[in-house]
Design an enzyme around this catalytic site. Structure first.
Site, short mmCIF file in Angstrom:
data_model
loop_
_atom_site.label_atom_id
_atom_site.label_comp_id
_atom_site.label_asym_id
_atom_site.label_seq_id
_atom_site.Cartn_x
_atom_site.Cartn_y
_atom_site.Cartn_z
N LYS A 1 0.83 -1.21 0.00
CA LYS A 1 0.00 0.00 0.00
C LYS A 1 0.87 1.27 0.00
O LYS A 1 2.09 1.19 0.10
CB LYS A 1 -0.97 -0.03 1.19
CG LYS A 1 -1.83 -1.31 1.24
CD LYS A 1 -2.78 -1.44 0.05
CE LYS A 1 -3.19 -2.88 -0.23
NZ LYS A 1 -4.26 -3.44 0.56
C1 LIG Z 1 -5.18 -4.68 0.81
C2 LIG Z 1 -6.66 -4.58 0.78
C3 LIG Z 1 -7.45 -4.96 1.88
C4 LIG Z 1 -6.90 -5.71 3.06
O1 LIG Z 1 -5.90 -5.05 3.72
P1 LIG Z 1 -5.06 -5.83 4.86
O2 LIG Z 1 -4.44 -4.71 5.65
O3 LIG Z 1 -4.05 -6.65 4.12
O4 LIG Z 1 -5.99 -6.64 5.65
C5 LIG Z 1 -8.80 -4.70 1.82
N1 LIG Z 1 -9.37 -4.12 0.74
C6 LIG Z 1 -8.65 -3.76 -0.33
C7 LIG Z 1 -9.33 -3.12 -1.48
C8 LIG Z 1 -7.27 -3.99 -0.36
O5 LIG Z 1 -6.56 -3.69 -1.45
#
Ligand SMILES: *Cc1c(COP(=O)(O)O)cnc(C)c1O
Length: 392
Positions: free
Chosen positions: A190
């Site tokens: 992210k």
């Molecule tokens: C990465 C992601 C998640 C989950 O995030 P985590 O922190 O890995 O649990 C949820 N929704 C979207 C759209 C994502 O890209």
């Protein structure tokens, strides 16, 4: 004469976090301090995030998935409830609806932006609908205004999956608290990272109190304080909570990542603009569209679609790029086509044509702050080389 394609030696990954000395020193400081799990740095990080976004409440968690889970529970989702969502997301969004016993109801997406098609949401509302769970896909906001209107007309909540959205603005305001809840992710791919981590944003203090209890064993802090003031070490469990707390070790990363995220995002925007310019010469791939409404895009992902004119399918295209030392990813395979969902809800297959079209053709290009302009140019040259070979 066109210059020949020269393959690079080093593999260019699809994503790579930028971790600098400040993060390393802060983690070491936490390790030396003896306070490694949830403590003062986690609180400092929450305050900094609330300030950055302008929201009154920020609850840091072990992951965004954890935030989706307790968020949906706190909003009261129970078996039989329908939640309107998008198929173009990571499975966690839909998995957590299922985990609460809720029923996901999919609406199709816009082919160009891959955002939930707000025009189709109202028709998806039934007597069992309780809320709308959209995604701010790839770092651009979904059409929040239109979704809020539908939510108000039908008495539904809005919960924004802002996993891609640190720094993303919709009409000048940060995403994450237009409705009742928003959730962010700090997974390493992210726009900022705490290794693993997530965060819920909201405005209502009462809901925040319940969520704090759901986050940590169901413990009520005010009850704890009441006893603490009386000198007793008692704590009270007010609900059957989880263990989704955020460690100071994670916060040590997060404090410095958050301070750098505007710089990271500026670099992402520059690289995305460069991709856009260079890929204009490659008509066999469709470049990502951007919403027509006022927004600030943080380019979490730069997603292209391989058109039929390319002469090779998406998976083969990705394999060819990998052979040229370019890493790519799929974000995402439409969730309703995943085996669990296709088996449980076969009625959706064929009913979400844009998502299915995109799902078979999209992939994400390398995009991270430490990338050089020359890396972008290399990726586009690799595209041209793949296509030249596909044409034979
Ligand atoms: C990465 C992601 C998640 C989950 O995030 P985590 O922190 O890995 O649990 C949820 N929704 C979207 C759209 C994502 O890209």
């Amino acid at each position: 004469m066109k210059k020949p394609f020269v393959q690079r030696d080093a593999f260019l990954p699809f994503s790579k976090p930028t971790i600098r000395q400040a993060e390393i020193d802060e983690v070491v400081d936490s390790l030396r301090s003896g306070w490694i799990t949830t403590g003062p740095k986690a609180e400092r990080f929450e305050k900094a995030f609330a300030e950055y976004t302008g929201f009154p409440e920020a609850l840091a968690l072990s992951s965004a998935t954890a935030g989706l889970h307790i968020g949906l529970i706190a909003l009261g989702v129970k078996p039989g409830d329908e939640v309107i969502t998008t198929p173009m997301t990571w499975a966690a969004t839909v998995n957590m609806i299922e985990a609460c016993g809720g029923t996901p109801v999919f609406v199709d997406i816009h082919r160009d932006t891959c955002q939930m098609d707000e025009r189709q949401v109202e028709a998806a509302v039934t007597g069992r609908t309780v809320g709308i769970l959209p995604v701010h896909y790839a770092g651009a906001p979904c059409h929040v205004g239109a979704l809020l209107e539908v939510a108000r007309r039908h008495g539904l909540w809005l919960f924004e999956d802002a996993a891609h959205g640190v720094g993303t603005l919709y009409q000048g305001e940060h995403v994450g608290a237009f409705g009742r809840l928003g959730v962010f992710s700090f997974h390493p791919i992210k726009n900022m990272t705490t290794a693993e981590g997530g965060l819920l944003t909201l405005k209502e203090p009462e809901l925040a109190r319940a969520l704090r209890a759901w986050r940590f064993h169901g413990l009520e802090k005010s009850a704890w304080n009441r006893y603490a003031e009386g000198g007793s070490p008692q704590v009270e469990v007010i609900l059957p909570g989880f263990k989704y707390n955020f460690m100071d070790l994670q916060a040590a990363l997060g404090i410095h990542q958050l301070a750098s995220v505007d710089e990271f995002n500026a670099r992402r925007r520059h690289l995305a603009a460069l991709y856009d310019r260079l890929l204009a010469e490659v008509p066999e791939v469709e470049r990502p569209g951007v919403p027509a409404y006022d927004h600030f895009h943080t380019w979490h992902l730069y997603v292209v679609k391989v058109l039929d004119s390319a002469g090779l399918a998406r998976d083969a295209f990705m394999t060819e790029l990998k052979a040229r030392n370019v890493g790519t990813g799929i974000h995402f395979r439409a969730v309703h086509t995943q085996p669990y969902y296709a088996r449980k809800y076969p009625q959706w297959l064929g009913k979400l044509p844009e998502a299915e079209w995109v799902s078979d053709r999209l992939f994400s290009l390398p995009l991270f702050p430490a990338m050089e302009d020359e890396d972008v140019a290399y990726v586009v040259d690799a595209f041209k080389d793949v296509l030249a070979h596909a044409r034979g």
